[in-house]
Design a protein around this motif. Sequence first.
Motif: not given
Lengths: 297, 297
Positions: A177-201
């Motif tokens: 996803l990051r490769e498709r969007i401007p570097g200024t746009v952040s990515i935030g995870v939701s689905g709380d049970w996946l948050a640690a995986t998402g932040m670690n990723a």
Amino acid sequence: MFTGLSAFPLTPLRDDAFDEAAYARLVERLVSAGVDSITALGSTGSYLYLDREERRRVARATVTLAGDVPVMVGIGALRTSQAQRLADDAQDAGASAVLLAPVTYQALSPDEVFTLFEDVTAGLSVPLVVYDNPRTTHVALTDELHAQIAALPNVASIKIPGVPSDPRDAAARVQALRERIPGTVSIGVSGDWLAATGMNAGCDAWYSVIGGTLPDPALTITRAAQAGDHAAATAESARLQPLWDLFLEHGGYRVTAAIAEHLQLVAPDCLPRPVLGLGAAARGRVAEVVDQLGLRG
Amino acid sequence: MFTGLSAFPLTPLRDDAFDEAAYARLVERLVSAGVDSITALGSTGSYLYLDREERRRVARATVTLAGDVPVMVGIGALRTSQAQRLADDAQDAGASAVLLAPVTYQALSPDEVFTLFEDVTAGLSVPLVVYDNPRTTHVALTDELHAQIAALPNVASIKIPGVPSDPRDAAARVQALRERIPGTVSIGVSGDWLAATGMNAGCDAWYSVIGGTLPDPALTITRAAQAGDHAAATAESARLQPLWDLFLEHGGYRVTAAIAEHLQLVAPDCLPRPVLGLGAAARGRVAEVVDQLGLRG
């Protein structure tokens, strides 16, 4: 503002009206705990169930209570002009950003979804978070559409609906996803049970349901992941597994309301009818898990 | 009132506001054609995109324009109390009945759906039509739930989302539902391309999208089926197949708006943005079909 923990408080009702006193208790806990931002009127905050005047009151209350903590406000609505008016209201209330989900009744084409974001972002004076929540909006935002929308002015972040549970797949997903969007746009995870995986990723932010009611464990996960201590983030998430099991069985919205009710932060039946909240057995299980895990703050 | 052709007019917008003059043209055509009832603010009438004041204006205008033709008004909303207020408004406007779909943002359990209908019907002084439209509400109303809801006071009819295309399967479907509900509750078919099959299969009514803009062919099908002339109903529906093909490809909502725009009954872009209506190619095809089939009234 678009990194770290964004906490999504409930908008508690009492007798079908906004319970501002209970809401103040919730928001004050978030400020004390030190969350990075507060998102009022997310799905957890029942935004689509509330009318314009209620949403204006919630936005104003949040900005007042949040002090120096940045406040984002959900402006999702079925009609473009309604979302535009809600954006105006949020900005007038002092919101630092707005959050927009492409909610639907009639299914929307990708062009129509893009048009919604184009029309709304054009009139903003604050940044916007793209709210990708297919379970409630029934819109599938492809990466192609994300790329188009993320290139619009004022788009600052994307709230994605989760990541794959395998850490390598999660990292690949975030990278793709990051490769498709401007570097200024952040990515935030939701689905709380996946948050640690998402932040670690590599997600920059966690847009968190549970963080709006129990900020302490959410901050433990967030700060560990931000410090690069993936194991500690994973361990805290694993400790909360009984809670995530309840989220997966009953949905985070109803479980979080039951937690807030159990902790007497809000009045009973704080969700907008016809949403009834959990039945007695599930509430009993929620109370048990909250007590066993020592979840208070 | 809960038999025959119920015509669902568009609620045309002009510059994002209710276009009452165009709406009057649409409703007057329905009265002249002799439809059995008019349902304002159905899905075709964009009910969920309009705010309370707009919906109040549409309800009042319809009752005034309809004269002796009974008017039903859609009162669907996400929150029970909103649906209750809309029911009050519809009744104050002089509606003869109301139509309620269990619209969702957070998914609802069967108990929650039942509670919605229980709460709303308890306060009514006019009959209610249960609006089963899973494509927009994402609620699957099982026959068990239909039976529970149909037994509530004031429930007069069920708008079902279609019937199987095979005539025998269609008759079995209607019969199976009829066995679960009180004899006083009528069954109305929707999905216009299935209307002849549904009426021939024993449905009491046709809740019709196209009938709100082109009442004449809809009445031809309805009156033939009511007279027991199944072949004539089927033949008229078959004649309209090019229209149904467009419905199936683009959805009845956008196609009907394009027809009304083509016939200059409404201003261009009459649907609520972000719904954009059809693109140029599809509009061209709509115009072709309307002209080839001689659809005017």
